[in-house]
Design a protein around this motif. Sequence first.
Motif, PDB file in Angstrom:
ATOM      1  N   GLY A  65      10.507  10.878  17.077  1.00 29.38           N
ATOM      2  CA  GLY A  65      11.462   9.780  17.147  1.00 29.38           C
ATOM      3  C   GLY A  65      12.064   9.578  18.527  1.00 29.38           C
ATOM      4  N   ARG A  66      11.815  10.519  19.448  1.00 29.71           N
ATOM      5  CA  ARG A  66      12.369  10.402  20.811  1.00 29.71           C
ATOM      6  C   ARG A  66      11.289  10.379  21.878  1.00 29.71           C
ATOM      7  N   PHE A  67      10.245  11.183  21.716  1.00 30.58           N
ATOM      8  CA  PHE A  67       9.177  11.294  22.715  1.00 30.58           C
ATOM      9  C   PHE A  67       7.904  10.639  22.187  1.00 30.58           C
ATOM     10  N   THR A  68       7.182   9.992  23.101  1.00 28.54           N
ATOM     11  CA  THR A  68       5.901   9.381  22.753  1.00 28.54           C
ATOM     12  C   THR A  68       4.843   9.829  23.747  1.00 28.54           C
ATOM     13  N   ILE A  69       3.754  10.361  23.221  1.00 26.66           N
ATOM     14  CA  ILE A  69       2.635  10.772  24.074  1.00 26.66           C
ATOM     15  C   ILE A  69       1.564   9.690  24.026  1.00 26.66           C
ATOM     16  N   SER A  70       0.949   9.442  25.181  1.00 28.40           N
ATOM     17  CA  SER A  70      -0.128   8.457  25.250  1.00 28.40           C
ATOM     18  C   SER A  70      -1.072   8.847  26.379  1.00 28.40           C
ATOM     19  N   ARG A  71      -2.207   8.198  26.420  1.00 27.78           N
ATOM     20  CA  ARG A  71      -3.176   8.502  27.476  1.00 27.78           C
ATOM     21  C   ARG A  71      -3.974   7.257  27.811  1.00 27.78           C
ATOM     22  N   ASP A  72      -4.434   7.227  29.053  1.00 29.80           N
ATOM     23  CA  ASP A  72      -5.317   6.172  29.540  1.00 29.80           C
ATOM     24  C   ASP A  72      -6.635   6.856  29.866  1.00 29.80           C
ATOM     25  N   ASN A  73      -7.584   6.754  28.969  1.00 30.23           N
ATOM     26  CA  ASN A  73      -8.831   7.494  29.154  1.00 30.23           C
ATOM     27  C   ASN A  73      -9.617   7.071  30.390  1.00 30.23           C
ATOM     28  N   PRO A  74      -9.770   5.778  30.673  1.00 28.00           N
ATOM     29  CA  PRO A  74     -10.503   5.411  31.906  1.00 28.00           C
ATOM     30  C   PRO A  74      -9.862   5.974  33.170  1.00 28.00           C
ATOM     31  N   LYS A  75      -8.550   6.127  33.167  1.00 30.24           N
ATOM     32  CA  LYS A  75      -7.844   6.653  34.330  1.00 30.24           C
ATOM     33  C   LYS A  75      -7.631   8.164  34.251  1.00 30.24           C
ATOM     34  N   ASN A  76      -8.043   8.775  33.130  1.00 27.19           N
ATOM     35  CA  ASN A  76      -7.844  10.221  32.929  1.00 27.19           C
ATOM     36  C   ASN A  76      -6.388  10.616  33.186  1.00 27.19           C
ATOM     37  N   THR A  77      -5.492   9.843  32.642  1.00 25.70           N
ATOM     38  CA  THR A  77      -4.067  10.080  32.851  1.00 25.70           C
ATOM     39  C   THR A  77      -3.350  10.200  31.516  1.00 25.70           C
ATOM     40  N   LEU A  78      -2.479  11.179  31.461  1.00 26.15           N
ATOM     41  CA  LEU A  78      -1.677  11.470  30.277  1.00 26.15           C
ATOM     42  C   LEU A  78      -0.230  11.120  30.572  1.00 26.15           C
ATOM     43  N   TYR A  79       0.472  10.618  29.556  1.00 26.75           N
ATOM     44  CA  TYR A  79       1.871  10.236  29.734  1.00 26.75           C
ATOM     45  C   TYR A  79       2.743  10.871  28.646  1.00 26.75           C
TER      46      TYR A  79
END
Length: 115
Positions: A65-79
């Motif tokens: 409810g507070r943190f959200t994980i995501s990723r951009d696979n083409p950029k190989n970047t995690l957020y």
Amino acid sequence: QVQLVESGGGLVQAGGSLRLSCAASGSIFRINTMGWYRQAPGKQRELVATITSGGITNRADSVKGRFTISRDNPKNTLYLQMNSLKPEDTAVYYCSYSDIYHNYWGQGTQVTVSS
């Protein structure tokens, strides 16, 4: 080898937000899991959230409810988008990468939440 470089940590007041990023480079397998872990002083490293290359996520109850994980696979970047931060979120946050053969860690980025 896979190299992980985190960024985005810092000092924020309680209730504030921060966004962490982790840039991965090197021999990245198409099927992998990336995640965020944290370690507070005097405590063991703990899971914050993970996400597979297919987009399946898992989060610790303490951050739901507070943190959200995501990723951009083409950029190989995690957020990691962190909202409604609390003093107990203060820790060094580590990016991780794992595939069928390997597990790598980043150097960590400090997040400090003041009350």
